[in-house]
Scaffold this active site. Structure first.
Site, PDB file in Angstrom:
ATOM      1  N   ASP A 130       6.744  -1.245  -7.541  1.00  0.00           N
ATOM      2  CA  ASP A 130       5.730  -2.133  -6.978  1.00  0.00           C
ATOM      3  C   ASP A 130       5.615  -3.425  -7.797  1.00  0.00           C
ATOM      4  OD1 ASP A 130       3.818  -2.817  -5.157  1.00  0.00           O
ATOM      5  OD2 ASP A 130       2.313  -1.387  -5.845  1.00  0.00           O
ATOM      6  N   ASN A 137       6.589  -0.159   5.577  1.00  0.00           N
ATOM      7  CA  ASN A 137       7.045  -1.520   5.254  1.00  0.00           C
ATOM      8  C   ASN A 137       7.465  -2.334   6.482  1.00  0.00           C
ATOM      9  OD1 ASN A 137       8.535  -0.774   1.977  1.00  0.00           O
ATOM     10  ND2 ASN A 137       6.456  -1.351   2.540  1.00  0.00           N
TER      11      ASN A 137
END
Ligand code: V07
Length: 264
Positions: A40, A88
């Site tokens: 991340d 995503n």
């Protein structure tokens, strides 16, 4: 081997109480066999530099290459990286398109290094939903490293933990309705065998799960498989994640008692 542990993980007293030899010994003896990482902070890394988000993803890809070699050198057996989640797809299409090009773009420079390092690529996720060129790149990476016998570099690509469990439940239900399995014969092992990590056995479950960038959530990554994993969160953004950060995370893992809910 001299390990230069960085300052941010331990207190002064830790540093004075442990010798370099202790640290090196620990590093040699208690390396987690399966390390999983939620990579991340690529967007934030780019934002901080007034760059487009995709510049962060490109730099993140360089970190993937670096950390693969670090993990392999430390003796990790399976490195699972969360490259693209089923969620995503909600991102802007220009960003999704860029991400889908990454496996192909990295192929020429990455795969020869993986072969040299004896690292085998594995991919788990709903690959058939990816664009053709992404599927081709992934299949090439798998095929070209198929003979490698060292660390497994396992990419989670279009992967979601809940979707994986739904698929597993459907497969098991089908076996029951085909009279190949009795419902009372369903055990932990039945579920293990029907998850996407089944081929990673005996290292299907991560010993250590790392999430970068300060977020402390699982975000639909491995769910069943992290039942006993040690979770380590670091504020370091993925593009800044280094060999030293990996060692710091492994050091935290080594300090914890892994009791599996039983007595010591
Ligand atoms: C992706 C780069 C790392 C930062 C976080 C997300 C973006 C490596 C791959 C990859 C996957 C399969 C393969 C070869 C390379 C990848 C995507 C995104 C979609 F065979 N990094 N990476 N794939 N990121």
């Amino acid at each position: 081997m001299y390990i230069n542990w960085s300052d941010n993980v331990f207190s002064k007293s830790d540093k004075t109480n442990r010798t370099e030899l202790d640290t090196a010994k620990q590093l040699n003896e208690h390396i987690p066999e399966h390390v999983a990482i939620i990579m991340d902070g690529n967007g934030r890394w780019a934002q901080k530099r007034h760059l487009p988000r995709v510049a962060g993803h490109r730099e993140g890809m360089n970190t993937v290459k670096k950390i693969t070699m670090s993990a392999n050198n430390l003796g990790v057996k399976v490195l699972t990286l969360y490259a693209f989640s089923t969620e995503n797809w909600k991102r802007p299409s220009s960003e999704v398109n860029f991400l889908m090009r990454l496996p192909g773009d990295s192929f020429d420079t990455f795969v020869p290094d993986l072969i040299k390092a004896n690292v085998r690529v594995n991919v788990m996720g709903y690959i058939d939903q990816l664009p053709d060129y992404t599927q081709k790149a992934v299949k090439n990476a798998i095929a070209n490293t198929a003979q490698c016998t060292g660390m497994v570099l396992n990419f989670a690509l279009n992967y979601g933990g809940r979707a994986e469990l739904v698929t597993a439940v459907r497969k098991i239900a089908q076996q029951v309705s085909d009279h190949k399995l009795n419902s009372d014969e369903i055990t932990d092992e039945t579920i293990d065998e029907n998850l996407m990590t089944a081929s990673l056995k005996p290292n299907a479950d991560p010993d250590l799960l790392i999430r970068t960038s300060g977020e402390e959530r699982i975000s639909n990554f491995l769910l069943w498989q992290i039942a006993y994993s040690e979770l380590v969160f670091t504020d370091v953004l993925w593009p800044d994640f280094s060999d030293q950060t990996l060692k710091d995370c492994i050091y935290q893992y080594q300090q914890r008692n892994r009791r599996f809910g039983g007595l010591k």
